[in-house]
Design a protein around this motif. Structure first.
Motif, PDB file in Angstrom:
ATOM      1  N   HIS A 287      41.632  29.828  44.636  1.00  0.00           N
ATOM      2  CA  HIS A 287      41.892  31.026  43.105  1.00  0.00           C
ATOM      3  C   HIS A 287      41.009  30.840  42.509  1.00  0.00           C
ATOM      4  CE1 HIS A 287      45.809  32.851  40.995  1.00  0.00           C
ATOM      5  NE2 HIS A 287      45.363  32.051  40.087  1.00  0.00           N
ATOM      6  N   ASP A 288      40.372  29.295  42.181  1.00  0.00           N
ATOM      7  CA  ASP A 288      39.811  29.572  40.600  1.00  0.00           C
ATOM      8  C   ASP A 288      38.187  29.625  41.192  1.00  0.00           C
ATOM      9  OD1 ASP A 288      41.105  27.149  39.511  1.00  0.00           O
ATOM     10  OD2 ASP A 288      40.845  25.561  40.324  1.00  0.00           O
ATOM     11  N   GLN A 289      37.663  29.960  42.540  1.00  0.00           N
ATOM     12  CA  GLN A 289      36.660  30.993  42.903  1.00  0.00           C
ATOM     13  C   GLN A 289      36.672  32.257  42.833  1.00  0.00           C
ATOM     14  OE1 GLN A 289      33.760  29.845  43.987  1.00  0.00           O
ATOM     15  NE2 GLN A 289      34.266  27.647  42.988  1.00  0.00           N
ATOM     16  N   LEU A 290      37.634  32.639  43.043  1.00  0.00           N
ATOM     17  CA  LEU A 290      38.369  34.659  42.885  1.00  0.00           C
ATOM     18  C   LEU A 290      37.982  34.786  40.864  1.00  0.00           C
ATOM     19  CD1 LEU A 290      41.141  35.052  45.452  1.00  0.00           C
ATOM     20  CD2 LEU A 290      38.954  36.055  45.277  1.00  0.00           C
ATOM     21  N   GLN A 291      38.601  33.678  40.627  1.00  0.00           N
ATOM     22  CA  GLN A 291      38.929  34.151  38.923  1.00  0.00           C
ATOM     23  C   GLN A 291      37.273  33.791  38.323  1.00  0.00           C
ATOM     24  OE1 GLN A 291      41.429  31.055  37.542  1.00  0.00           O
ATOM     25  NE2 GLN A 291      42.988  32.632  37.211  1.00  0.00           N
ATOM     26  N   LYS A 292      36.286  32.416  39.125  1.00  0.00           N
ATOM     27  CA  LYS A 292      35.092  33.002  38.622  1.00  0.00           C
ATOM     28  C   LYS A 292      34.393  34.236  38.890  1.00  0.00           C
ATOM     29  CE  LYS A 292      31.525  30.180  39.760  1.00  0.00           C
ATOM     30  NZ  LYS A 292      30.559  28.873  40.313  1.00  0.00           N
ATOM     31  N   HIS A 293      34.276  34.338  39.830  1.00  0.00           N
ATOM     32  CA  HIS A 293      33.717  35.574  40.823  1.00  0.00           C
ATOM     33  C   HIS A 293      33.685  36.797  40.238  1.00  0.00           C
ATOM     34  CE1 HIS A 293      32.555  32.149  43.406  1.00  0.00           C
ATOM     35  NE2 HIS A 293      30.836  33.291  43.642  1.00  0.00           N
ATOM     36  N   ASN A 294      35.437  37.072  40.173  1.00  0.00           N
ATOM     37  CA  ASN A 294      35.913  38.590  39.428  1.00  0.00           C
ATOM     38  C   ASN A 294      36.547  38.384  38.278  1.00  0.00           C
ATOM     39  OD1 ASN A 294      37.509  40.721  39.256  1.00  0.00           O
ATOM     40  ND2 ASN A 294      37.349  41.021  41.707  1.00  0.00           N
ATOM     41  N   GLU A 295      36.160  39.151  36.943  1.00  0.00           N
ATOM     42  CA  GLU A 295      36.629  39.083  35.691  1.00  0.00           C
ATOM     43  C   GLU A 295      38.235  39.522  35.505  1.00  0.00           C
ATOM     44  OE1 GLU A 295      35.587  39.791  30.923  1.00  0.00           O
ATOM     45  OE2 GLU A 295      34.074  40.248  32.488  1.00  0.00           O
ATOM     46  N   ASN A 296      37.560  40.903  36.422  1.00  0.00           N
ATOM     47  CA  ASN A 296      39.704  41.533  36.656  1.00  0.00           C
ATOM     48  C   ASN A 296      40.472  41.192  37.133  1.00  0.00           C
ATOM     49  OD1 ASN A 296      38.544  43.481  34.875  1.00  0.00           O
ATOM     50  ND2 ASN A 296      38.106  45.134  36.692  1.00  0.00           N
ATOM     51  N   TYR A 297      40.083  40.133  38.260  1.00  0.00           N
ATOM     52  CA  TYR A 297      41.025  38.542  38.744  1.00  0.00           C
ATOM     53  C   TYR A 297      41.812  38.435  37.609  1.00  0.00           C
ATOM     54  CZ  TYR A 297      42.916  35.415  42.416  1.00  0.00           C
ATOM     55  OH  TYR A 297      43.559  35.174  43.283  1.00  0.00           O
ATOM     56  N   LEU A 298      40.566  37.918  37.342  1.00  0.00           N
ATOM     57  CA  LEU A 298      41.178  36.104  36.512  1.00  0.00           C
ATOM     58  C   LEU A 298      42.294  36.530  34.823  1.00  0.00           C
ATOM     59  CD1 LEU A 298      40.660  33.950  35.191  1.00  0.00           C
ATOM     60  CD2 LEU A 298      38.375  34.768  33.406  1.00  0.00           C
ATOM     61  N   ASN A 299      41.774  37.993  34.587  1.00  0.00           N
ATOM     62  CA  ASN A 299      42.850  38.654  34.021  1.00  0.00           C
ATOM     63  C   ASN A 299      43.840  39.283  34.417  1.00  0.00           C
ATOM     64  OD1 ASN A 299      40.801  38.553  31.510  1.00  0.00           O
ATOM     65  ND2 ASN A 299      39.556  40.619  32.206  1.00  0.00           N
ATOM     66  N   ASP A 300      43.793  39.629  35.547  1.00  0.00           N
ATOM     67  CA  ASP A 300      45.727  40.327  36.247  1.00  0.00           C
ATOM     68  C   ASP A 300      46.516  38.820  36.586  1.00  0.00           C
ATOM     69  OD1 ASP A 300      44.771  42.663  35.781  1.00  0.00           O
ATOM     70  OD2 ASP A 300      44.065  42.302  37.506  1.00  0.00           O
ATOM     71  N   SER A 301      45.312  37.782  37.301  1.00  0.00           N
ATOM     72  CA  SER A 301      46.139  36.955  37.539  1.00  0.00           C
ATOM     73  C   SER A 301      46.661  36.376  36.451  1.00  0.00           C
ATOM     74  CB  SER A 301      45.311  35.624  38.506  1.00  0.00           C
ATOM     75  OG  SER A 301      44.535  35.121  37.407  1.00  0.00           O
ATOM     76  N   ARG A 302      46.441  36.403  34.728  1.00  0.00           N
ATOM     77  CA  ARG A 302      46.588  35.768  33.904  1.00  0.00           C
ATOM     78  C   ARG A 302      47.741  35.523  33.292  1.00  0.00           C
ATOM     79  NH1 ARG A 302      41.264  33.859  30.414  1.00  0.00           N
ATOM     80  NH2 ARG A 302      40.743  32.196  31.693  1.00  0.00           N
ATOM     81  N   ILE A 303      47.821  37.134  33.766  1.00  0.00           N
ATOM     82  CA  ILE A 303      48.655  37.958  32.789  1.00  0.00           C
ATOM     83  C   ILE A 303      50.255  38.200  33.793  1.00  0.00           C
ATOM     84  CG2 ILE A 303      48.574  39.348  31.243  1.00  0.00           C
ATOM     85  CD1 ILE A 303      47.556  41.230  33.015  1.00  0.00           C
ATOM     86  N   GLY A 304      50.514  37.306  35.207  1.00  0.00           N
ATOM     87  CA  GLY A 304      51.243  37.507  35.971  1.00  0.00           C
ATOM     88  C   GLY A 304      51.019  38.210  36.995  1.00  0.00           C
ATOM     89  N   LYS A 305      50.352  39.409  36.873  1.00  0.00           N
ATOM     90  CA  LYS A 305      50.226  40.357  38.521  1.00  0.00           C
ATOM     91  C   LYS A 305      49.553  40.083  39.806  1.00  0.00           C
ATOM     92  CE  LYS A 305      49.324  44.061  34.819  1.00  0.00           C
ATOM     93  NZ  LYS A 305      48.212  45.566  35.350  1.00  0.00           N
ATOM     94  N   ILE A 306      49.058  38.651  39.583  1.00  0.00           N
ATOM     95  CA  ILE A 306      48.122  38.779  40.685  1.00  0.00           C
ATOM     96  C   ILE A 306      48.430  36.969  41.573  1.00  0.00           C
ATOM     97  CG2 ILE A 306      45.777  37.652  42.614  1.00  0.00           C
ATOM     98  CD1 ILE A 306      45.230  39.772  41.227  1.00  0.00           C
ATOM     99  N   GLY A 307      49.427  36.586  42.137  1.00  0.00           N
ATOM    100  CA  GLY A 307      49.425  35.025  42.694  1.00  0.00           C
ATOM    101  C   GLY A 307      48.455  34.575  42.650  1.00  0.00           C
ATOM    102  N   VAL A 308      48.889  32.781  43.276  1.00  0.00           N
ATOM    103  CA  VAL A 308      47.750  32.071  44.351  1.00  0.00           C
ATOM    104  C   VAL A 308      47.854  32.327  45.753  1.00  0.00           C
ATOM    105  CG1 VAL A 308      47.226  29.659  44.517  1.00  0.00           C
ATOM    106  CG2 VAL A 308      47.955  30.388  41.917  1.00  0.00           C
TER     107      VAL A 308
END
Length: 360
Positions: A287-308
């Motif tokens: 999850h951390d690595q996906l957030q690091k490599h993909n800004e949209n994944y980071l944003n969507d995971s922070r607002i609860g659209k994508i889970g761990v």
């Protein structure tokens, strides 16, 4: 059959399997069927194996009883845990020829365990059913190729530009460091056929100016659950970054997982050996690595659209069996069967999920 006839020959020097995954499957076959294969070498009898009925009699003529070689193999023994076991089986083994770029690089550590440090792993070319694209440029670099001059016309479509013919570049005006999709016009009738492979220009051969390329990924090979688009390259990068936490990843693919209220990525993973002591932390690390490599994944995971993500560990040999299943069900040549990094098809997902041993 390849494993059996290879074991008969003590002076074997080279193994060419086209892809590293095919060679890994050969390694697993020798490992899993050692006693049966040695018995066949001793007796000279080819067993009844599903799929060889039409050729068994022809193959049988070339396999003679060899009790001396069988005894030699038994003295060597099944030394799976010993690095370089294949050098004991074939002392003159020098090279493994197999495409090792892109997603095929994942199995290299497992291959190295079988062949040891003295045997070289060499990539040969980027080829396809449609055309021959490039040859290996430097044996020390498994992902550096030189575009070949041929009767086929090879053009390059910049991945950052609109997908229109006016943006096509020729081999003499591509830019170093830029990514392109390969487009082919062949003498056999394909006209500006999009191959789907993305390469990066690494430079030019000083002798004739031909571009040097690195394979990057398949175009449009990605997973998207919300507003993010996570590419094949990014998925390979995050698995590579966390592989040691797994223990060691042999092969993997990713599929969408809708079993919870919030969708997430499911990493379907086959391990080399036992699970790592810290494997429980892998989902969070992915999850951390996906957030690091993909800004949209980071944003969507922070607002609860994508889970761990979840990790689904499958039985050893699953991906090799998957390739065999695809050959049998699709009637496709084995050289054409690859496990995609992203799996969407329901039938493929169901087949893989049946072989899940446990979830993390």
């Amino acid at each position: 059959m390849h494993a059996l006839f290879a074991l008969v020959e003590p002076k074997l020097e080279t193994i060419n399997t086209i892809f590293t995954t095919s060679f890994r499957d050969l390694c697993r076959t020798v490992d899993d069927h050692w006693e049966d294969l040695v018995h066949c070498v001793e007796t000279g009898v080819i067993p009844d194996i599903d799929g060889i009925e039409a050729v068994k009699d022809n193959l049988q003529r070339f396999l003679q009883p060899n009790p001396g070689r069988a005894e030699e193999l038994r003295r060597i023994g099944k030394a799976t845990d010993t690095p370089g076991w294949f050098k004991q089986i074939w002392p003159q083994l020098r090279a493994i020829l197999a495409n090792a770029s892109g997603p095929f690089a994942t199995v290299i550590p497992e291959i190295r365990h079988y062949i040891g440090p003295e045997v070289s792993l060499q990539t040969l070319a980027i080829g396809s059913s449609e055309a021959f694209l490039a040859v290996a440029y430097d044996p020390r670099d498994l992902n550096l190729y030189k575009v070949v001059g041929s009767d086929d016309v090879i053009e390059f479509l910049p991945v950052d530009d609109p997908e229109e013919s006016k943006y096509l570049a020729q081999s003499w005006n591509v830019e170093s460091g830029k990514k392109y999709e390969v487009v082919l016009t062949t003498r056999d009738g394909f006209w500006r056929y999009r191959l789907g492979d993305v390469v990066e220009i690494a430079g030019f051969d000083p002798r004739d100016g031909q571009p040097l390329i690195r394979y990057i990924e398949r175009r449009n090979m990605h997973i998207r659950l919300a507003n993010e688009v996570t590419t094949e390259t990014q998925l390979c990068q995050v698995v590579d970054a966390t592989s040691n936490l797994f223990g060691r990843v042999s092969e993997f693919c990713v599929s969408p997982d809708y079993r919870q209220a919030v969708a997430r990525y499911a990493f379907i993973v086959e391990l080399q050996g036992n699970a790592g002591a810290n494997i429980s932390v892998v989902p969070g690390a992915l999850h951390d690595q996906l957030q690091k490599h993909n800004e949209n994944y980071l944003n969507d995971s922070r607002i609860g659209k994508i889970g761990v993500p979840c990790v689904r560990v499958v039985q050893p040999g699953t991906f090799g069996d998957f390739r065999e299943w695809k050959v049998k069900t699709k009637g496709t040549a084995s050289g054409q069967v690859k496990v995609p990094v992203v799996v969407w098809g329901e039938a493929d997902r169901a087949w893989l999920e049946e072989r899940v041993m446990y979830d993390i």
